[in-house]
Design a protein around this motif. Structure first.
Motif, short mmCIF file in Angstrom:
data_model
loop_
_atom_site.label_atom_id
_atom_site.label_comp_id
_atom_site.label_asym_id
_atom_site.label_seq_id
_atom_site.Cartn_x
_atom_site.Cartn_y
_atom_site.Cartn_z
N SER A 119 95.92 39.33 57.89
CA SER A 119 95.48 38.13 58.60
C SER A 119 94.03 38.30 59.05
O SER A 119 93.50 39.41 59.10
N VAL A 120 93.42 37.19 59.40
CA VAL A 120 92.03 37.19 59.86
C VAL A 120 91.98 36.49 61.21
O VAL A 120 92.63 35.46 61.41
N VAL A 121 91.19 37.04 62.14
CA VAL A 121 90.99 36.40 63.43
C VAL A 121 89.50 36.14 63.59
O VAL A 121 88.67 37.00 63.34
N ILE A 122 89.17 34.90 63.99
CA ILE A 122 87.77 34.49 64.03
C ILE A 122 87.58 33.41 65.09
O ILE A 122 88.48 32.60 65.34
N ALA A 123 86.41 33.41 65.74
CA ALA A 123 86.07 32.39 66.72
C ALA A 123 85.25 31.30 66.04
O ALA A 123 84.11 31.54 65.66
N PRO A 124 85.79 30.11 65.85
CA PRO A 124 85.07 29.06 65.12
C PRO A 124 83.82 28.55 65.85
O PRO A 124 82.97 27.93 65.23
N GLU A 125 83.71 28.83 67.16
CA GLU A 125 82.49 28.42 67.87
C GLU A 125 81.30 29.26 67.45
O GLU A 125 80.15 28.82 67.55
N GLY A 126 81.55 30.50 67.05
CA GLY A 126 80.48 31.38 66.60
C GLY A 126 79.82 32.16 67.71
O GLY A 126 79.15 33.16 67.45
N THR A 127 79.99 31.76 68.96
CA THR A 127 79.40 32.46 70.09
C THR A 127 80.17 32.11 71.34
O THR A 127 81.01 31.21 71.34
N ARG A 128 79.89 32.84 72.40
CA ARG A 128 80.59 32.59 73.66
C ARG A 128 80.01 31.39 74.39
O ARG A 128 78.86 31.04 74.22
N THR A 129 80.85 30.80 75.24
CA THR A 129 80.39 29.69 76.08
C THR A 129 80.83 29.95 77.52
O THR A 129 81.84 30.64 77.76
N HIS A 130 80.08 29.43 78.49
CA HIS A 130 80.46 29.55 79.90
C HIS A 130 81.67 28.70 80.22
O HIS A 130 82.46 29.02 81.10
N SER A 131 81.81 27.58 79.54
CA SER A 131 82.73 26.54 79.94
C SER A 131 84.08 26.66 79.26
O SER A 131 84.21 27.28 78.21
N LYS A 132 85.09 26.01 79.86
CA LYS A 132 86.38 25.88 79.19
C LYS A 132 86.28 24.92 78.01
O LYS A 132 87.08 24.98 77.09
N LYS A 133 85.30 24.03 78.06
CA LYS A 133 85.11 23.10 76.96
C LYS A 133 84.49 23.83 75.78
O LYS A 133 83.41 24.39 75.88
N PRO A 134 85.18 23.86 74.63
CA PRO A 134 84.66 24.64 73.50
C PRO A 134 83.41 24.02 72.89
O PRO A 134 83.20 22.80 72.94
N LEU A 135 82.58 24.87 72.31
CA LEU A 135 81.43 24.41 71.54
C LEU A 135 81.92 23.82 70.21
O LEU A 135 83.07 24.06 69.80
N PRO A 136 81.09 23.04 69.52
CA PRO A 136 81.50 22.51 68.21
C PRO A 136 81.92 23.63 67.26
O PRO A 136 81.29 24.68 67.21
N PHE A 137 83.00 23.39 66.53
CA PHE A 137 83.54 24.40 65.62
C PHE A 137 82.73 24.46 64.32
O PHE A 137 82.38 23.43 63.75
N LYS A 138 82.47 25.68 63.87
CA LYS A 138 81.90 25.88 62.53
C LYS A 138 83.08 25.94 61.54
O LYS A 138 84.23 26.15 61.91
N LYS A 139 82.78 25.80 60.26
CA LYS A 139 83.85 25.60 59.28
C LYS A 139 84.30 26.87 58.56
O LYS A 139 85.22 26.84 57.73
N GLY A 140 83.67 28.03 58.84
CA GLY A 140 83.98 29.24 58.09
C GLY A 140 85.45 29.61 58.10
O GLY A 140 86.04 29.89 57.06
#
Length: 480
Positions: A382-403
């Motif tokens: 299996s693969v585990v990945i963060a689609p945001e690509g970086t950390r954020t301060h907020s609970k609201k996620p950053l836009p997801f990348k498609k990788g």
């Protein structure tokens, strides 16, 4: 039990409705310490203050802290020190100071109280003697719209060196609360006020539910005589040395766990079995060292369909440990190329099967991810990945990348969303300390990708992103 339930019980059982206000002081109540020092340091760094002004402001702050100067004199001096500066420049600086210094000082327990009031549909506000530049970035982060502060006069976009009106201090806070009540149809007799200081005694006495929070000794004594419930939060006031030690020891435990797995590789000939041993050992040892506990909802979904592409919202560098604790074995991850430069840690991550990519070079990043598709198909990894690509301060996620979604689609495996609610409580972005705590995690049902195509991928990504926003938003959802 979800984190902070013991702290929010009173509010969870309280009446609902916007006619009830939950008013919070800022310094010492929402954040640990005093935001003015972060701003003073930044003004010194930028050269906005002459040496004589620095000495004057520091002396004024000290006199006020010792009770030898009134607040109006301190604020007047602060206003004078900002004369001639552009307000827009200061607004930009204020946001940077929040992200760099103040976000990590937010008491997670206070944030839990704020969210509990929001779930009840209460009118949540901040009334602070500080300036909007200190308070509003934090208010925006916490989702609080109503903010009352002491203001500085601005003319033609420049600070004039004068105060902008009556100070929000002492009786001024009562006036602000009355203005809030008129604007929002709030009944202050049914409302709450949280503060750490006797400077706010007038408003504490004015509302129906005074709640001293992290009270000074003097306020604690007053609260005891009046039977006011008090709470003291220590999650952001623990030893810095201990917090840094937890951080370092947690990372070094990865190296030790990798070394411990090498004999298994040598004796069995299976690098993957050695990796499984190392990552499982790391998950247990590092969690104990960091003081990390998990409250897991939907744990069965971790094993319902493997191999899979597990995705998670990225709040903290401790997310790596959280995912290791959840997945345990037969998984690979994706990290930033900068990790390679970390002594020992970079090599340990690569040994563990983590693919390190250059986020600034999209072509090389895509090429680096392609072997993961083969590992999923051929090795059932299996693969585990963060689609945001970086950390954020907020609970609201950053836009997801498609990788991550490309990998799942091409490998023909499901997407399994891991929703991390409060990792920033244990390791805030920008902080080098680890704080013991419980992180709530939801593992959602696997999402079938068999009908995904390059043509409809954007739509599919948007659907998954919406699921995250909805799930993370539940913590502040209004109770009808």
């Amino acid at each position: 039990m979800p984190p902070y339930t013991d702290i929010t019980t009173e509010i969870d059982n309280a009446p609902a409705g916007a006619q009830i206000a939950a008013i919070f002081d800022f310094d010492g109540t929402i954040i640990a310490g005093y935001s003015v020092f972060s701003f003073l340091r930044e003004q010194v760094r930028r050269g906005d203050l002459a040496p004589s002004e620095i000495v004057a402001v520091v002396e004024a702050v000290a006199r006020f802290g010792l009770g030898n100067s009134d607040f109006a004199a301190l604020m007047s001096l602060s206003a004078q020190s900002m004369k001639g500066l552009k307000e827009q420049d200061y607004l930009d600086v204020a946001q940077k100071i929040f992200e760099r210094d103040l976000a990590k000082k937010i008491f997670p327990e206070t944030r839990a109280l704020i969210e509990a009031h929001m779930r009840k549909g209460h009118t949540v506000a901040i009334i602070s003697s500080a300036t909007p530049y200190q308070v509003e970035p934090c208010a925006k982060y916490l989702g609080i719209d109503d903010v009352y502060c002491s203001t500085m006069e601005v003319s033609n976009g420049m600070f004039t060196g004068e105060l902008g009106g009556p100070l929000c201090f002492g009786i001024g806070k009562v006036n602000a609360a009355v203005a809030l009540a008129k604007a929002k149809n709030v009944n202050l007799d049914d409302s709450y006020f949280y503060s750490d200081s006797t400077d706010d005694i007038e408003l504490l006495e004015y509302v129906g539910h005074p709640r001293p929070l992290n009270p000074s000794q003097k306020l604690r004594e007053i609260a005891e005589t009046r039977a006011w419930p008090t709470r003291t939060f220590k999650s952001r006031t623990s030893s810095s040395t201990l917090g840094v030690t937890r951080n370092i020891a947690t990372k070094l435990s990865l190296v030790g766990s990798v070394v411990a797995g090498l004999p298994i590789w040598a004796l069995s000939g299976s690098k993957q079995e050695a990796r499984n041993f190392s990552m499982s050992t790391f998950a247990d040892v590092a969690s104990a060292v960091a003081g990390l506990k998990l409250e897991i909802i939907g744990e069965k979904n971790l094993w319902a369909s493997r191999p899979a592409v597990f995705i998670f919202n990225h709040q903290s560098d401790i997310d790596v440990l959280i995912c290791s604790k959840l997945l345990r074995r037969n998984f690979s991850g994706v990290g930033k190329a900068e990790i390679k430069k970390m002594p020992f840690i970079g090599r340990a991550m690569e040994y563990a099967g983590v693919v390190l990519i250059d986020r600034k070079n999209s072509k090389s990043a895509i090429a680096a991810l392609e072997p993961l598709i083969d590992r999923i198909k051929q090795d059932n990894i299996s693969v585990v990945i963060a689609p945001e690509g970086t950390r954020t301060h907020s609970k609201k996620p950053l836009p997801f990348k498609k990788g991550a979604f490309h990998i799942a689609m091409q490998a023909g495996v499901p997407i399994v969303p891991i929703v991390i609610h409060n990792a920033m409580d244990v390791s805030p972005k920008g902080d080098s300390l680890y704080y013991p705590g419980t992180v709530e995690v939801e593992v959602l049902s696997p999402i079938n990708t068999s009908r995904w195509t390059p043509e409809n991928l954007d739509k599919q990504v948007a659907k998954v992103e919406a699921i995250y926003k909805s799930t993370l938003g539940k913590s502040t959802a209004v109770v009808e």
